[in-house]
Design an enzyme around this catalytic site. Sequence first.
Site, PDB file in Angstrom:
ATOM      1  N   SER B  23       0.826  -1.207   0.000  1.00 17.19           N
ATOM      2  CA  SER B  23       0.000   0.000   0.000  1.00 17.19           C
ATOM      3  C   SER B  23       0.859   1.256   0.000  1.00 17.19           C
ATOM      4  O   SER B  23       1.896   1.321   0.671  1.00 17.19           O
ATOM      5  CB  SER B  23      -0.869  -0.026   1.254  1.00 17.19           C
ATOM      6  OG  SER B  23      -1.593   1.161   1.351  1.00 17.19           O
ATOM      7  N   CYS B 132       0.460   3.708  10.436  1.00 16.63           N
ATOM      8  CA  CYS B 132       1.062   4.816   9.696  1.00 16.63           C
ATOM      9  C   CYS B 132       1.709   5.791  10.683  1.00 16.63           C
ATOM     10  O   CYS B 132       1.047   6.314  11.570  1.00 16.63           O
ATOM     11  CB  CYS B 132       0.040   5.569   8.855  1.00 16.63           C
ATOM     12  SG  CYS B 132       0.802   6.978   8.015  1.00 16.63           S
ATOM     13  N   GLY B 245       9.341  -5.096   3.787  1.00 16.60           N
ATOM     14  CA  GLY B 245      10.459  -4.315   4.319  1.00 16.60           C
ATOM     15  C   GLY B 245      11.712  -4.460   3.487  1.00 16.60           C
ATOM     16  O   GLY B 245      12.466  -5.418   3.667  1.00 16.60           O
TER      17      GLY B 245
END
Lengths: 271, 307
Positions: B23, B132, B245
């Site tokens: 995303s 976030c 990651g």
Amino acid sequence: MQFKSMVLSNVEVSPSYFRMRMTAPPTIGSSCPGQFVMVKVNPAIDPLLRRPFGVFDLGTFETEFTDCGRQTYLEILYKVVGKGTAMLSTLHHGDHLDILGPLGKGFTPGDPAGEKLLVGGGVGLAPLYYLAKELVRESRVHLFAGGRNKEDILCITEFDRLGVETYVATDDGTLGAQGLVTEVLEQHLSRAGANATIYACGPTPMLKAVAFLAEKYGIACQVSLEGYMACGVGACLGCVVQGKDHSETTPDYRCVCKDGPVFDQADLLWS
Amino acid sequence: MTHPNLSVDIAGIKLRNPVMTASGTFGYGSEFAPYLDLEKIGAIITKGLSIKPKAGNPTPRIVETPGGMLNAIGLQNVGIDTFIGEKVPYLRKISTPVIVNLYGNSLEEYGELASRLDGIAEVAGIEVNISCPNVKQGGIVFGTDPKAAFEVVDLVRKNTGKPMIVKLSPNVTDVVVMAKSCVDAGADALSLINTLTGMAIDLKSRRPILANITGGLSGPAIKPVALRMVWQVARAVTVPVIGIGGIMTAVDALEFILAGATAVQIGTANFLDPSAAETIAAGIETYLVENGIADIRELIGALKTDR
């Protein structure tokens, strides 16, 4: 389009300014002035991101291999400002690069009968040369080039050769008039026709001043913006600028990479 | 060997291969269509969606750091009405599963978003963003407190019948505690990690480079941290774990799978190379063929830790 490219030449045209020519697929010929390419300066992870550069010129050359015929080349004009551009400046003929592009929306030619007024600050001249080449076919073209000193005024002879009338202004007066390029532009605007168009690229304060003048004299004005971008295709939303209807409750952000880099100045919010 | 089996199942979502796009790095899918075959990747996760359009943070929003980048976009997005009206029709044309990442300013907004998306057939599943680092309300507020995380995941669970992935933050003392809390609340799968909070300073101006001061660090620089957290969480929960990651290559992706990830998400790599996800999926297949492995599932969690 993503392609592998070979460096053909990489020349320092003025202290810390370089002009690099590299191979490109023939399809790049369909790009329009003002579009840009994203260049991966080396295959390693540092620097990680690609660097955006406006297309300075496109053309073809005869290769040394007879069966290859004419090959397309792409040129960028860049200033060494950080790690990525410093690495780029060390490349030589035969080195390879990974390139994404042409990307974004370029300049719109406008009415051929109108005067074309190109305004470039420093390395902002880069996308204006390719534009000038296209515009001189049908229109009268003037270039207003500005910089801190004569070393910031790039490739003026190339514009001369196209038949472009050039005006230069430098902060220290080492070349052309002493002062801001927008002052020289304004002298011209007072007698420019209503169907003239301004095409500007350079530092934001200069673009803002040009946009102000365009409003004042009622002349159409397209500006090419620079943005700090990661992707170049409208996904990361890093390079946004505020559109004319922007507010906190009604966001009107435009991506420099995808909605630009060339905008009608009237579509932007110049705060 | 002919073609090894690359397909995996995330809480009922069938992926043709384990490579998804993360995303915030892949827009709403269509942005990347000119550069890769969307039908060759496992799933697309769309930009974090909120009820109302969100403006995001002022610029500069991005800065490069060694081996990574910091972003403080602030979840700029079109809002759910525009998403349904303008983005969903495009997504209907592709067979690749589309998972919607969602984010609320409040508990109620998470519930409302989940409920509205529940009725949209084109949405294969949801990814709940509680991690976030770039927004003041919501986001990480729910992602750093196991109790708050439980509440939000529990509420979303009550509002959706779709597969629910919860995206975890690395900015916590114990990621396993957070993971377990989300699973207890009904998460069908977990994705980790979101970005690590970081900052960059301009020595010339003596100011932070990002307008938001801090941002989220992503890219190869965070891979070892992500790999460690995926390994810890995959051992502690029974639901599928999705590794994220700094995955730049098929080798990186395979390391996450060995550490226990059922699938991976490609983030920052999409910015460098818009065809990265397709290239990585192809690279995984090549690895399986070259090593005589018939099914990707043989590798999931197959890490050997004995000496």
